[in-house]
Design a protein around this motif. Structure first.
Motif, PDB file in Angstrom:
ATOM      1  N   ALA A  47       0.767  -1.174   0.057  1.00  0.00           N
ATOM      2  CA  ALA A  47       0.028   0.120  -0.041  1.00  0.00           C
ATOM      3  C   ALA A  47       1.005   1.222  -0.040  1.00  0.00           C
ATOM      4  O   ALA A  47       1.707   1.352   0.991  1.00  0.00           O
ATOM      5  N   VAL A  48       0.846   2.304  -0.921  1.00  0.00           N
ATOM      6  CA  VAL A  48       1.704   3.248  -1.146  1.00  0.00           C
ATOM      7  C   VAL A  48       0.922   4.566  -0.965  1.00  0.00           C
ATOM      8  O   VAL A  48       1.857   5.592  -0.903  1.00  0.00           O
ATOM      9  N   GLY A  49      -0.432   4.593  -0.582  1.00  0.00           N
ATOM     10  CA  GLY A  49      -0.853   5.976  -0.405  1.00  0.00           C
ATOM     11  C   GLY A  49      -2.546   5.819  -0.265  1.00  0.00           C
ATOM     12  O   GLY A  49      -3.145   4.526  -0.555  1.00  0.00           O
ATOM     13  N   ARG A  50      -3.031   6.759   0.242  1.00  0.00           N
ATOM     14  CA  ARG A  50      -4.505   6.742   0.495  1.00  0.00           C
ATOM     15  C   ARG A  50      -5.045   8.287   0.018  1.00  0.00           C
ATOM     16  O   ARG A  50      -4.315   9.298   0.327  1.00  0.00           O
ATOM     17  N   SER A  51      -6.358   8.303  -0.470  1.00  0.00           N
ATOM     18  CA  SER A  51      -7.010   9.756  -0.289  1.00  0.00           C
ATOM     19  C   SER A  51      -8.183   9.280   0.560  1.00  0.00           C
ATOM     20  O   SER A  51      -9.219   8.815   0.009  1.00  0.00           O
ATOM     21  N   GLY A  52      -8.383   9.775   1.839  1.00  0.00           N
ATOM     22  CA  GLY A  52      -9.431   9.445   2.701  1.00  0.00           C
ATOM     23  C   GLY A  52      -9.372   7.929   2.701  1.00  0.00           C
ATOM     24  O   GLY A  52      -8.687   7.293   3.284  1.00  0.00           O
ATOM     25  N   ALA A  53     -10.656   7.479   2.410  1.00  0.00           N
ATOM     26  CA  ALA A  53     -10.791   5.916   2.480  1.00  0.00           C
ATOM     27  C   ALA A  53     -10.635   5.361   1.167  1.00  0.00           C
ATOM     28  O   ALA A  53     -10.597   3.988   1.095  1.00  0.00           O
ATOM     29  N   PHE A  54      -9.986   6.027   0.154  1.00  0.00           N
ATOM     30  CA  PHE A  54      -9.466   5.370  -0.947  1.00  0.00           C
ATOM     31  C   PHE A  54      -8.139   4.972  -1.103  1.00  0.00           C
ATOM     32  O   PHE A  54      -7.349   5.823  -1.010  1.00  0.00           O
ATOM     33  N   PRO A  55      -7.560   3.631  -1.237  1.00  0.00           N
ATOM     34  CA  PRO A  55      -6.455   3.267  -1.053  1.00  0.00           C
ATOM     35  C   PRO A  55      -5.924   3.076  -2.495  1.00  0.00           C
ATOM     36  O   PRO A  55      -6.351   2.779  -3.445  1.00  0.00           O
ATOM     37  N   TRP A  56      -4.375   3.140  -2.455  1.00  0.00           N
ATOM     38  CA  TRP A  56      -3.582   2.847  -3.527  1.00  0.00           C
ATOM     39  C   TRP A  56      -2.758   1.993  -3.206  1.00  0.00           C
ATOM     40  O   TRP A  56      -1.994   2.065  -2.222  1.00  0.00           O
ATOM     41  N   PHE A  57      -2.733   0.623  -4.185  1.00  0.00           N
ATOM     42  CA  PHE A  57      -1.900  -0.451  -3.902  1.00  0.00           C
ATOM     43  C   PHE A  57      -0.649  -0.311  -5.121  1.00  0.00           C
ATOM     44  O   PHE A  57      -1.021   0.159  -6.248  1.00  0.00           O
ATOM     45  N   VAL A  85      -1.256   0.949  -8.978  1.00  0.00           N
ATOM     46  CA  VAL A  85      -0.091   1.223  -9.585  1.00  0.00           C
ATOM     47  C   VAL A  85       0.818   0.128  -9.844  1.00  0.00           C
ATOM     48  O   VAL A  85       1.150  -0.739  -9.131  1.00  0.00           O
ATOM     49  N   GLY A  86       1.085  -0.067 -11.315  1.00  0.00           N
ATOM     50  CA  GLY A  86       2.105  -1.153 -11.633  1.00  0.00           C
ATOM     51  C   GLY A  86       3.262  -0.361 -12.139  1.00  0.00           C
ATOM     52  O   GLY A  86       3.401   0.570 -12.775  1.00  0.00           O
TER      53      GLY A  86
END
Length: 1005
Positions: A47-57, A85-86
């Motif tokens: 997991a590299v980040g989030r915007s509120g409850a929206f995650p970025w893997f 993100v790939g």
């Protein structure tokens, strides 16, 4: 630092939180093991980040867009809308995807991020009201802005399908689809012409004319498109009627695309207004077009048409033809190398000298390039012909030609293409025409020069098979060849009514060329038949007649069969008075009078043997030596190998072949004949494995190998470049590539060490049999059966991902319906029988099922042998485990594993230690077939080729180390020392191999 600077600085997953921070989101770095579990075992997922409850893997992968889309889609199907993100750090590519409808994605070149990509990332900042779903919608919108090409292809295909469906019952599916595609490509071409300002000087000429037609309730196809195509665009201005005059100033673009097509006689129906309204509203009028290739963000450019070709093909047709779009950067590199190599051969100088002479306008070099004949035998959407057109037209001109005139000259003299698909031929012509109008500087429609006629240059036909009777044809006379060359140039440049008579004259000459060849072939075959009969009647030393022995009988039968085919073809030719089929020597007799093409280049279809119909497989085996194999599919190459052999045949002596083929050709056993023939009879200039390289980033998951060769014997000591990059001095000595063994193309000194080991020691397969694991044919039934199944029928299933170095972690249960003797049980106990009962018919339909109980499993004996070593079929590196401990008897390797069976427990442990040594693992990796994401396939034949000195299976210390490693001990250093001793590796050999393992280049002169 701006977003562009952050992107350029990304080197690993640990740099991605900085990117998320630069996008205005909360950075994180937390491993997510459950995500990694959805990919091969050593794939990182964080997991590299989030915007509120929206995650970025994020995941590391060789195919970033494909992997990012796949993971985002899978998670969305499970109710989790996330961003993924790939990252392919070595290839310098990054992709972002979001799991909303359509799974939009954005791919970024990290070294050269486009302004559109930067703008898309900038639009994703902050936390909008509405939470995660609202933010996901914002991300999807931002990604879609950059994805204009993908949206265009999706709409194009949807319109194509709707129009084709409307013709159901009126035309065959193929004819209907091709008819619709013809209409759509004409309109598409006109939108590019409109972007030049050549349609009456109006920016929305087409949209306005469609609106006018619809408002008057007139049929768009009949009252707008047909008069525009056939009465305006393909007629000189002075010859147009009053109806065409109302359109205003429209250029005369010649025939070709805008002349009636045979399809329009077979499909005698106009498409209705509602479909055309839909096509213009949803497709053409929604997008902006530009004639400059790859220039403007958010616009449709001509270079996207190659992707249209891939996109509009039905998935089953694309798979059945092995056709995929070739990246433009790779096309450019291949074309440059081929042209420079061919010119260098003519000038008798090196490639760098040839390049300097060309760029400086040296007259001799320019004339050498201007005389090249270049063929793509599987032209597809025309990418390689287009690349060659741009390259040759960009050379300094010896006269005062503008760009448009240079391109017309190149098309007249240099380029040829063939494809079985009529759709491919039309799209290739379309791309070449667009390249010509891109070079036109005319501002007024009346000043536009007519387009060249390409139908005598880009032909529909089969490059692989000659028509019956044409196999032994002799080249036609020089007189016919000279006339064909002159007439073809005149046909290309012909305009208006002058084209028809010239085309008929050209066809007559092509027919004459074929007739001359048939006559010569007839005479030759009759002579050979007479010689066979004379030899049979001749007397031997004892005065007796020789008679027709088996050799003479087979030869006589073959020649008589061939003669019958030649005479049948001659009768067809005399009856039709034109060629009813495509044949290289007949349609291009001038080229073959000179020996063949100077350059044959392309990316032929990659099609596995099982995808090819059985009759065609037999024809391939009869026709092509390199394609022949023994046994089943596993020993036969795909179609690209036949194309490679054909390319060499079509090339003149000293000419150049530059082809993209599957990377597995360098190592797979089926490629042995091709590898040996190429290394022994041609000069290999470059053999480069492009797997994972950014310039070879195909949309499909493919692993390309570039082969560039000159059709000439190699000089003593010739070295083969292993990269397409200019100026590589090191390479592989070509003599080392002979013999048909795997081509090891990397590693410098290490490569020499490994190839030497293979020559000096027996192969593992000579003493140990390697087998694929058990196959169920119905995993849904046999894996993880319901609770209550009788315990005596349950085993632990070993998948490839379960195998590590010296250990196995089996997580799934297997319903094992066989006894201790390996035979299927005659009956099943009640719970198992009830579970199987509803699947009996499906079990009998399995491809491998022959007879016996329906619950029969396949390849059981090796998978359940007493003493086994197992490894994964697909992995990043070879990792083996011996199944010898108490409790291992219930482990059953499935067919994602391979199994080596040994005679004793200690031999299995010693073999596991041997396979897990660094040196053997490296040899296995270099000989393996590439797979997705930086993985490789460690098939049985790959491991069977590894060196196995006889002393290895007698070395007690190897077995002791394997047992210790299974208990958690660190044994790698000692294991490698023992392996080095058995292999006879010196300290310098080991240093070279260790440098290769760590990625450092070590070269020794």
């Amino acid at each position: 630092m701006g977003l562009d600077g952050v992107l350029r600085g990304i080197r690993s997953l640990r740099d991605l939180p900085g990117l998320l921070a630069a996008m205005g989101q909360v950075p994180l770095y937390e491993p997510v093991p459950t995500l990694a579990g959805r990919f091969p075992s050593d794939t990182q997922a964080v997991a590299v980040g989030r915007s509120g409850a929206f995650p970025w893997f994020a995941i590391d992968t060789a195919a970033p867009e494909r992997a990012a889309r796949t993971l985002a889609k899978r998670l969305a199907q499970r109710g989790r809308i996330v961003g993924v993100v790939g990252l392919n750090a070595p290839g310098r590519r990054l992709a972002l995807a979001v799991g909303t409808e359509g799974t939009p994605a954005l791919t970024i070149d990290l070294d050269r991020p486009s302004p559109g990509a930067i703008a898309s990332l900038s639009r994703m900042g902050g936390v909008p009201e509405g939470g995660a779903l609202a933010f996901a919608a914002r991300v999807a919108d931002a990604l879609s802005i950059e994805d204009v090409g993908r949206r265009f292809f999706r709409e194009f295909r949807a319109v194509l399908e709707r129009m084709t469906s409307a013709l159901a019952g009126i035309a065959t599916t193929d004819d209907g689809r091709d008819f619709v595609l013809l209409q759509l490509t004409r309109v598409l071409f006109l939108y590019f012409v409109q972007a030049k300002g050549w349609l009456a000087g109006r920016e929305r000429f087409l949209g306005e004319e469609v609106d006018r037609c619809l408002a008057a309730r007139k049929p768009v196809h009949r009252d707008l498109l047909r008069p525009l195509f056939f009465g305006t665009l393909n007629r000189p201005i002075a010859e147009r009627g009053r109806r065409a005059g109302r359109f205003g100033a429209i250029p005369f673009l010649n025939g070709g695309l805008f002349e009636p097509h045979p399809l329009e006689r077979r499909v005698p129906r106009d498409l209705p207004n509602d479909l055309w309204r839909d096509a213009f509203d949803r497709l053409f009028e929604r997008f902006h077009f530009t004639i400059a290739e790859g220039s403007a963000e958010g616009r449709i450019a001509p270079d996207m048409l190659g992707r249209v070709f891939e996109g509009v093909m039905a998935p089953d047709a694309r798979r059945a033809s092995g056709t995929y779009y070739t990246p433009a950067t790779l096309v450019t590199r291949m074309v440059d190398i081929a042209i420079l190599t061919a010119v260098a051969a003519r000038l008798e100088c090196g490639d760098s000298e040839a390049e300097w002479r060309l760029e400086s306008g040296n007259p001799r070099a320019i004339r050498a390039a201007a005389a090249l004949t270049i063929l793509d035998p599987a032209v597809g959407s025309g990418a390689f012909l287009l690349g060659a057109l741009e390259r040759l037209a960009a050379l300094p001109s010896l006269g005062q030609e503008d760009e448009g005139a240079r391109k017309r000259r190149v098309l007249q003299r240099n380029l040829f293409g063939v494809d079985r698909s009529g759709t491919a031929v039309r799209l290739a012509e379309l791309r070449l025409w667009l390249a010509v109008i891109a070079g036109e500087r005319a501002e007024r429609p009346t000043s536009v020069r007519p387009l060249p006629n390409l139908d005598c240059l880009v032909r529909q036909g089969d490059s692989l098979f000659e028509p019956p009777g044409c196999g032994g044809m002799i080249h036609p006379s020089s007189e016919v060849a000279h006339h064909v060359n002159d007439l073809r140039r005149r046909v290309v440049a012909a305009v208006g009514q002058s084209k028809g008579p010239l085309v008929r004259e050209l066809r007559t000459l092509e027919t004459r060329a074929a007739a001359e060849s048939f006559e010569a072939a007839d005479s030759r075959l009759r002579t050979e038949i007479t010689e066979c009969i004379r030899a049979a009647r001749a007397r031997d030393l004892f005065g007796g007649r020789r008679g027709l022995d088996a050799t003479l009988r087979d030869l006589l039968l073959a020649r008589r069969t061939e003669l019958r085919a030649v005479r049948a073809a001659r009768r067809i030719l005399a009856r039709d008075r034109e060629l009813p089929w495509f044949h290289y020597q007949s349609h291009f007799p001038d080229v073959f009078a000179a020996g063949g093409f100077d350059i044959v280049i392309g990316n032929p279809p990659w099609l596995r043997a099982e995808e090819i119909p059985r009759p065609e497989r037999q024809r391939l085996a009869d026709r092509y030596r390199w394609w022949r194999g023994s046994g089943g599919y596993r020993n036969r190459p795909d179609l690209s190998v036949a194309f490679l052999e054909r390319a060499v045949e079509l090339t003149t002596a000293g000419g150049v072949v530059a082809m993209l083929v599957p990377a597995k050709l360098a190592t797979a056993s089926y490629g042995a004949a091709a590898r040996h023939a190429l290394a022994a009879t041609s000069t290999l200039l470059a053999v480069s494995d492009l797997t994972g390289q950014a310039e070879a980033a195909f949309d499909a998951t493919v692993y390309p190998l570039a082969i560039v060769l000159r059709r000439s014997r190699p000089a003593a000591g010739h070295r083969v470049r292993t990269s397409l990059a200019a100026g590589q001095k090191q390479g592989v000595t070509q003599s080392r590539l002979r013999g048909g063994g795997p081509w090891v193309l990397t590693g410098g000194r290490a490569r020499s060490v490994l190839t030497g080991l293979a020559r000096e020691h027996p192969a593992l397969g000579d003493s140990v049999a390697c087998h694929l694991g058990l196959k169920t044919g119905a995993n849904a039934l046999f894996l993880d059966p319901p609770d209550g199944i009788e315990a005596e029928l349950l085993r632990r299933a070993v998948r490839g991902r379960d195998v590590s170095r010296f250990g196995v972690a089996a997580r799934r249960r297997l319903l094992f319906t066989h006894g201790a003797d390996g035979r299927p049980l005659a009956w099943l106990p009640p719970a198992a029988a009830a579970h199987v009962a509803s699947h009996l018919e499906a079990l009998r339909q399995r491809a491998d099922f022959r007879d016996g109980p329906p619950w029969t499993l396949f390849r059981v004996r090796a998978a359940t042998a007493a003493h086994r070593v197992v490894w994964a079929d697909v992995a990043r590196s070879l990792a083996a485990a011996a199944l010898t401990c108490r409790g291992d008897h219930d482990l059953v390797p499935l067919n994602t594993c391979y199994v080596a069976v040994t005679e004793t427990r200690v031999e299995a442990e010693r073999l596991a230690g041997w396979l897990n040594s660094t040196w053997i693992g490296l040899a296995a990796r270099l000989g393996a077939v590439p797979a997705a994401g930086g993985f490789a396939r460690f098939a049985g034949h790959t491991i069977g080729r590894l060196p196995l000195p006889p002393s290895v299976l007698r070395d007690a210390r190897l077995g002791q180390l394997a047992v210790a490693a299974r208990g958690g001990a660190s044994v790698q250093h000692e294991l490698d020392d023992i392996a080095a001793h058995h292999l006879g590796l010196s300290a310098s050999d080991q240093a070279a191999l260790r440098a290769m393992v760590s990625g450092r280049a070590v070269h020794h002169r």
